[in-house]
Each structure stands twice: as C-alpha cells, then as structure tokens.
Design an enzyme around this catalytic site. Sequence first.
Site, PDB file in Angstrom:
ATOM      1  N   GLY A  12      -7.715  -1.520 -23.065  1.00 24.88           N
ATOM      2  CA  GLY A  12      -7.547  -2.406 -24.216  1.00 24.88           C
ATOM      3  C   GLY A  12      -8.235  -3.749 -24.035  1.00 24.88           C
ATOM      4  O   GLY A  12      -8.793  -4.039 -22.973  1.00 24.88           O
ATOM      5  N   ASP A  13      -8.238  -4.526 -25.108  1.00 26.30           N
ATOM      6  CA  ASP A  13      -8.828  -5.875 -25.125  1.00 26.30           C
ATOM      7  C   ASP A  13     -10.318  -5.856 -24.841  1.00 26.30           C
ATOM      8  O   ASP A  13     -10.866  -6.814 -24.292  1.00 26.30           O
ATOM      9  CB  ASP A  13      -8.107  -6.798 -24.121  1.00 26.30           C
ATOM     10  CG  ASP A  13      -6.609  -6.771 -24.315  1.00 26.30           C
ATOM     11  OD1 ASP A  13      -6.184  -6.895 -25.461  1.00 26.30           O
ATOM     12  OD2 ASP A  13      -5.878  -6.608 -23.319  1.00 26.30           O
ATOM     13  N   LYS A  16     -12.869  -4.836 -29.406  1.00 27.39           N
ATOM     14  CA  LYS A  16     -13.037  -3.919 -30.543  1.00 27.39           C
ATOM     15  C   LYS A  16     -13.064  -4.695 -31.859  1.00 27.39           C
ATOM     16  O   LYS A  16     -13.806  -4.352 -32.777  1.00 27.39           O
ATOM     17  CB  LYS A  16     -11.881  -2.897 -30.587  1.00 27.39           C
ATOM     18  CG  LYS A  16     -11.783  -2.041 -29.354  1.00 27.39           C
ATOM     19  CD  LYS A  16     -10.589  -1.129 -29.391  1.00 27.39           C
ATOM     20  CE  LYS A  16      -9.255  -1.810 -29.205  1.00 27.39           C
ATOM     21  NZ  LYS A  16      -9.029  -2.441 -27.905  1.00 27.39           N
ATOM     22  N   GLY A  17     -12.252  -5.753 -31.929  1.00 24.71           N
ATOM     23  CA  GLY A  17     -12.146  -6.540 -33.162  1.00 24.71           C
ATOM     24  C   GLY A  17     -13.497  -7.084 -33.594  1.00 24.71           C
ATOM     25  O   GLY A  17     -13.863  -7.006 -34.762  1.00 24.71           O
ATOM     26  N   ASN A  38       1.708  -5.094 -31.826  1.00 22.09           N
ATOM     27  CA  ASN A  38       1.514  -5.314 -30.378  1.00 22.09           C
ATOM     28  C   ASN A  38       0.029  -5.287 -30.042  1.00 22.09           C
ATOM     29  O   ASN A  38      -0.358  -5.518 -28.913  1.00 22.09           O
ATOM     30  CB  ASN A  38       2.227  -4.224 -29.570  1.00 22.09           C
ATOM     31  CG  ASN A  38       1.785  -2.818 -29.962  1.00 22.09           C
ATOM     32  OD1 ASN A  38       1.235  -2.610 -31.024  1.00 22.09           O
ATOM     33  ND2 ASN A  38       2.045  -1.857 -29.112  1.00 22.09           N
ATOM     34  N   ALA A  39      -0.809  -4.937 -31.041  1.00 24.91           N
ATOM     35  CA  ALA A  39      -2.243  -4.871 -30.756  1.00 24.91           C
ATOM     36  C   ALA A  39      -2.773  -6.302 -30.763  1.00 24.91           C
ATOM     37  O   ALA A  39      -2.303  -7.119 -30.022  1.00 24.91           O
ATOM     38  CB  ALA A  39      -2.939  -4.000 -31.779  1.00 24.91           C
ATOM     39  N   GLY A  40      -3.649  -6.656 -31.571  1.00 25.31           N
ATOM     40  CA  GLY A  40      -4.113  -8.041 -31.571  1.00 25.31           C
ATOM     41  C   GLY A  40      -5.584  -8.120 -31.273  1.00 25.31           C
ATOM     42  O   GLY A  40      -6.007  -7.994 -30.134  1.00 25.31           O
ATOM     43  N   HIS A  41      -6.361  -8.274 -32.325  1.00 28.73           N
ATOM     44  CA  HIS A  41      -7.791  -8.457 -32.170  1.00 28.73           C
ATOM     45  C   HIS A  41      -8.108  -9.912 -32.451  1.00 28.73           C
ATOM     46  O   HIS A  41      -7.605 -10.474 -33.417  1.00 28.73           O
ATOM     47  CB  HIS A  41      -8.555  -7.606 -33.181  1.00 28.73           C
ATOM     48  CG  HIS A  41      -8.311  -6.145 -33.028  1.00 28.73           C
ATOM     49  ND1 HIS A  41      -8.511  -5.495 -31.843  1.00 28.73           N
ATOM     50  CD2 HIS A  41      -7.891  -5.219 -33.890  1.00 28.73           C
ATOM     51  CE1 HIS A  41      -8.234  -4.217 -32.010  1.00 28.73           C
ATOM     52  NE2 HIS A  41      -7.838  -4.023 -33.235  1.00 28.73           N
ATOM     53  N   THR A  42      -8.954 -10.496 -31.632  1.00 30.06           N
ATOM     54  CA  THR A  42      -9.368 -11.873 -31.865  1.00 30.06           C
ATOM     55  C   THR A  42     -10.790 -11.854 -32.401  1.00 30.06           C
ATOM     56  O   THR A  42     -11.666 -11.261 -31.786  1.00 30.06           O
ATOM     57  CB  THR A  42      -9.332 -12.663 -30.546  1.00 30.06           C
ATOM     58  OG1 THR A  42      -8.117 -12.332 -29.883  1.00 30.06           O
ATOM     59  CG2 THR A  42      -9.397 -14.149 -30.786  1.00 30.06           C
ATOM     60  N   GLN A 217      -5.361  -0.889 -28.831  1.00 33.44           N
ATOM     61  CA  GLN A 217      -5.142  -0.493 -27.427  1.00 33.44           C
ATOM     62  C   GLN A 217      -6.326   0.365 -26.948  1.00 33.44           C
ATOM     63  O   GLN A 217      -7.448   0.087 -27.353  1.00 33.44           O
ATOM     64  CB  GLN A 217      -3.797   0.234 -27.265  1.00 33.44           C
ATOM     65  CG  GLN A 217      -2.603  -0.707 -27.379  1.00 33.44           C
ATOM     66  CD  GLN A 217      -1.916  -0.664 -28.723  1.00 33.44           C
ATOM     67  OE1 GLN A 217      -2.016   0.287 -29.462  1.00 33.44           O
ATOM     68  NE2 GLN A 217      -1.204  -1.720 -29.051  1.00 33.44           N
ATOM     69  N   ARG A 296      -0.266 -13.558 -22.091  1.00 38.17           N
ATOM     70  CA  ARG A 296      -0.142 -13.216 -20.666  1.00 38.17           C
ATOM     71  C   ARG A 296      -1.508 -13.126 -20.002  1.00 38.17           C
ATOM     72  O   ARG A 296      -2.449 -12.600 -20.608  1.00 38.17           O
ATOM     73  CB  ARG A 296       0.539 -11.847 -20.497  1.00 38.17           C
ATOM     74  CG  ARG A 296       2.009 -11.860 -20.806  1.00 38.17           C
ATOM     75  CD  ARG A 296       2.627 -10.500 -20.560  1.00 38.17           C
ATOM     76  NE  ARG A 296       2.124  -9.490 -21.489  1.00 38.17           N
ATOM     77  CZ  ARG A 296       2.526  -8.227 -21.496  1.00 38.17           C
ATOM     78  NH1 ARG A 296       3.399  -7.807 -20.606  1.00 38.17           N
ATOM     79  NH2 ARG A 296       2.053  -7.376 -22.375  1.00 38.17           N
ATOM     80  N   ARG A 298      -4.455 -11.568 -18.101  1.00 32.85           N
ATOM     81  CA  ARG A 298      -4.817 -10.165 -17.883  1.00 32.85           C
ATOM     82  C   ARG A 298      -5.262  -9.981 -16.440  1.00 32.85           C
ATOM     83  O   ARG A 298      -5.904 -10.861 -15.870  1.00 32.85           O
ATOM     84  CB  ARG A 298      -5.959  -9.766 -18.822  1.00 32.85           C
ATOM     85  CG  ARG A 298      -5.563  -9.805 -20.280  1.00 32.85           C
ATOM     86  CD  ARG A 298      -6.752  -9.513 -21.196  1.00 32.85           C
ATOM     87  NE  ARG A 298      -6.355  -9.638 -22.589  1.00 32.85           N
ATOM     88  CZ  ARG A 298      -7.149 -10.070 -23.566  1.00 32.85           C
ATOM     89  NH1 ARG A 298      -8.395 -10.402 -23.295  1.00 32.85           N
ATOM     90  NH2 ARG A 298      -6.711 -10.152 -24.799  1.00 32.85           N
TER      91      ARG A 298
HETATM   92  P1  GDP Z   1      -9.707  -6.185 -28.862  1.00 33.33           P
HETATM   93  O1  GDP Z   1      -8.248  -6.020 -28.998  1.00 33.33           O
HETATM   94  O2  GDP Z   1     -10.354  -5.006 -28.203  1.00 33.33           O
HETATM   95  O3  GDP Z   1     -10.377  -6.570 -30.137  1.00 33.33           O
HETATM   96  O4  GDP Z   1      -9.961  -7.371 -27.868  1.00 33.33           O
HETATM   97  P2  GDP Z   1      -9.333  -8.859 -27.897  1.00 33.33           P
HETATM   98  O5  GDP Z   1      -9.514  -9.460 -29.214  1.00 33.33           O
HETATM   99  O6  GDP Z   1      -7.975  -8.862 -27.333  1.00 33.33           O
HETATM  100  O7  GDP Z   1     -10.232  -9.549 -26.797  1.00 33.33           O
HETATM  101  C1  GDP Z   1     -11.533  -9.732 -26.963  1.00 33.33           C
HETATM  102  C2  GDP Z   1     -11.792 -11.211 -26.772  1.00 33.33           C
HETATM  103  O8  GDP Z   1     -13.070 -11.358 -26.251  1.00 33.33           O
HETATM  104  C3  GDP Z   1     -11.770 -11.996 -28.054  1.00 33.33           C
HETATM  105  O9  GDP Z   1     -11.302 -13.307 -27.796  1.00 33.33           O
HETATM  106  C4  GDP Z   1     -13.219 -12.044 -28.477  1.00 33.33           C
HETATM  107  O10 GDP Z   1     -13.554 -13.170 -29.261  1.00 33.33           O
HETATM  108  C5  GDP Z   1     -13.889 -12.087 -27.139  1.00 33.33           C
HETATM  109  N1  GDP Z   1     -15.167 -11.408 -27.058  1.00 33.33           N
HETATM  110  C6  GDP Z   1     -15.573 -10.270 -27.681  1.00 33.33           C
HETATM  111  N2  GDP Z   1     -16.806  -9.935 -27.255  1.00 33.33           N
HETATM  112  C7  GDP Z   1     -17.176 -10.861 -26.347  1.00 33.33           C
HETATM  113  C8  GDP Z   1     -18.336 -11.053 -25.540  1.00 33.33           C
HETATM  114  O11 GDP Z   1     -19.270 -10.263 -25.541  1.00 33.33           O
HETATM  115  N3  GDP Z   1     -18.325 -12.121 -24.690  1.00 33.33           N
HETATM  116  C9  GDP Z   1     -17.315 -13.010 -24.625  1.00 33.33           C
HETATM  117  N4  GDP Z   1     -17.402 -14.032 -23.780  1.00 33.33           N
HETATM  118  N5  GDP Z   1     -16.204 -12.860 -25.372  1.00 33.33           N
HETATM  119  C10 GDP Z   1     -16.134 -11.804 -26.221  1.00 33.33           C
END
Ligand code: GDP
Length: 423
Positions: A12-13, A16-17, A38-42, A217, A296, A298
């Site tokens: 996860g993380d 994907k977002g 519980n997911a959460g994309h940034t 996830q 938290r 990682r």
């Molecule tokens: P998701 O749940 O798979 O979408 O992942 P998250 O959102 O939890 O975590 C991805 C984090 O990495 C976010 O804060 C994104 O803005 C950031 N991010 C995504 N791609 C990149 C990248 O190529 N480089 C960097 N430095 N950050 C990234």
Amino acid sequence: MGNLIILGSQWGDEGKGKLVDLLAEQFDFIVRFQGGHNAGHTILIGDRKFVLKLIPSGILRPGKIAVIGNGLVIDPVALFAEIDQLTQVGVDAQARLRISNRAHVLLPAHRAMEKRIAIGTTSRGIGPCYEDKAARRGLRVADLIDPQRFVEHFDALAKEHEAMLTAFGIEPDYDLDEVRSQYLDLGARMRPMVCDTALLLNRAIRDGKKVLFEGAQATMLDLDHGTYPFVTSSSASAGGACTGSGVAPTLIGGIIGVAKAYITRVGGGPFPTEMLGEEGEEIRRRGNEFGSVTGRPRRCGWFDAPLLRYTATINHFDTLVITKLDVLDHLDRIPICTEYHGLDEMPALCGVLGGIDPVYECLPGWQTDTSQVKSWDGLPPAARRYIDYLEKQCEVEVGCISMGPERNQTIVKPGSNFEKLTV
Ligand code: GDP
C-alpha cells in the site's frame, strides 16, 4: 483503450492516488471497489493537497462520475465529512458521486469492536463491519436509505453488537439513540446518490463509456493473498475489482500495478527487506513516509523483487508504474532483494516470511535530482539501469515512472504497454 484496474503491488501507499488522478482524464467513471475510509490517497494539485479516503480520486477531475462500489464499507459520517470538504473547495462531489445500494454501512459499534484487534489496523471499524457482512447480518446502504427498514435492522443489530461488546469487555462509547437519529439523517442525505452501481457501470460500458478501477491498499494486504493475518479485510487484488463492482473480468482491458522504487509497510507483520536504523530514517524523511489516514510512520525497506513477482502473478499486471524514484536520488548504492534464500515461492506463513534471509544485489545510485526530468532518455543512466533491473527482476515491464507528487512529474516509456493501455 479499455477499462483499467490500478492496484497496489506492495503493502500500500505506492502512490496509486496520483496515478488515478492522472489517468482519470481519459475515463468516464472512476470506481472504488473495496475497503473503507482506512485507505487514503494523497493527491497534490498545485499547492492544494487532497486526502481522499472513501471517495475515488477521480472526483477531482471535473465531469467525471465517481462510484463507491458494492465491495466497500461506508461510514456515513466519514463520507459526508469528505463530501463537505470537497464542496468547500469547489468540487461538486455530491452531484458526481454514485453509491452502491449493496455496499455495507459501518457503525460506531464496529469501531468499538476493533479495540480487541491488535495487528496494527487503523481502528476505523472496517474489519468488524466486514465481519458482519460475512456473517450475513450487516446493514447495507439499501437499508440505510429506507427509514423504516433502517430502524428495524439497526435496532436488531444493536442488540447483537451489545452482546458481543459485553463478551469482549468493551464499554460502548456512543449513544444508540443519537446514532440512530444521525444515521437516519445521513441516509436521507445519501439517498439521491444511491443506485445499483453494477447496473450503472455495465450499461455505461455497453454504451462505450470507459471505467477506471481504483484499488486501495495492495495485494500484500489482500485478505486472501496477503501476509495473513496482517492484512486488510477485503480483496485488494485484481479479482476484487470485479466482485467489488459487479463488472465481469471479460470487460477488463488491462491491469496496472503500482510499486515504489523501494517498499514500505504500515503496522505489524513480516517485512523481509526492512531497513532499520539511519538508512530507513532517511528514506522515511525524504519520502515523507507517514500514513495519510493515521499519520503513523511507515516502515521502509529496499525493493523486494520476489514479493513483486508474487503480486504480479496474482494480478497478471500488464505493466508496472514505479513511483518515488526521486526519494532514492541521494544514494550512492541501492540494494535490491532478488530472492529469498532457499525459497522459490511466497511462504503462506508469516513466521516463515519473517525469518527469511533476503539476497541482495547492489546497483550504483545516480546521485542526481530526477524530480525535473521530462523524458525516459533524460533520466540519469544509473537510474535507467535501476529501472531496467527492476523490470527484469519483476518479470513485468515498467511502463511509467513517477519522480514527484505532481501530475507533471511522470514519465511514460515510449512504446510500452502502459502507453498502449492509456492512450
Ligand atoms: P496511495 O494510497 O497508494 O495513493 O498512496 P499515498 O497517497 O498514501 O502515498 C503516496 C504519497 O506519495 C502521496 O503523498 C503522494 O503525493 C506522494 N507521491 C506520489 N508519487 C510520488 C513520487 O513519485 N515522488 C514523491 N516524492 N512523492 C510521491
């Protein structure tokens, strides 16, 4: 271009977002098919940061329809908090969101029950809500939006929950009458967005519309294929996209796996390539590896190729997207785990995976800022070699690379499956 599934290929993380947001432009519907808040994309767009937990990231693209499929569990309070947040910044979420009448409804009792589970979950009640679903006593969105049905079902379920909480020795931290009336209100607010989303999607596909499936996830957290019991309570791999949306496998045109250039995991469970000490701290800091839902820290580790080969097998990825390459820019050497000593398959037992001996190959680093690179050829040669090596080790092509959180910090490899699938 067909309908596509985007999946996390690690724990996860993976980012994907960002990818979903990037690709959403070319699709008509963006669908979440499992999990809950519980997911959460940034997603970072300019200087605005959006953390979406339940609503598909595609909602940020004007005109697109975002779908919460039948495979999700929905906390209505969390859902409307997210809708309200989006509305405040001018995103017309309520108008473009469709919610499955078959999705399950998460209650405060589920959250209370999670207090007995100690595997590093997010304590949002997701697992206990899926327990009710599997036990066939769960409350669904179709119940929630019908006031009479809701009250009958809610009161009956509350009695069962009360007995369970008493047996676990957990004191409820909510008032049943307040919850009943709050959920009745939220059910009424939700009603205009609710429909049979499987029917909606199948009709849309029949009419030539394109659907993007947004995984939450990842496969190593999948209830069946992940590091059980340190997993989530839903199907986070390719099959889950079909069961969680009601769209058949034959209508899927491609499957994209997303992996970091290294690997992270949140919570408990085995982690063969974990970096303990200063190296891990540095990656955590540079990669901002702190949970978007819980904050938290990682756990960070080196790229694990055997793990990727396993998740690529389960999902039959057509292509891989490698994210966060920029986080490794400072390193003079980068270890990659190429095999688990003496093992040629992913062990089913966490105890075995926790005790394995990873075999590493070290590649030279590039020690150059990649965040502004605009093309595959513009990458430093050592970075290209690293990506080529990952591709060979994973036995899947790497078709896209991300070197920063912004939409324009992305490179598509010319001629790749990724390009073919997304154009
Ligand atoms: P998701 O749940 O798979 O979408 O992942 P998250 O959102 O939890 O975590 C991805 C984090 O990495 C976010 O804060 C994104 O803005 C950031 N991010 C995504 N791609 C990149 C990248 O190529 N480089 C960097 N430095 N950050 C990234």
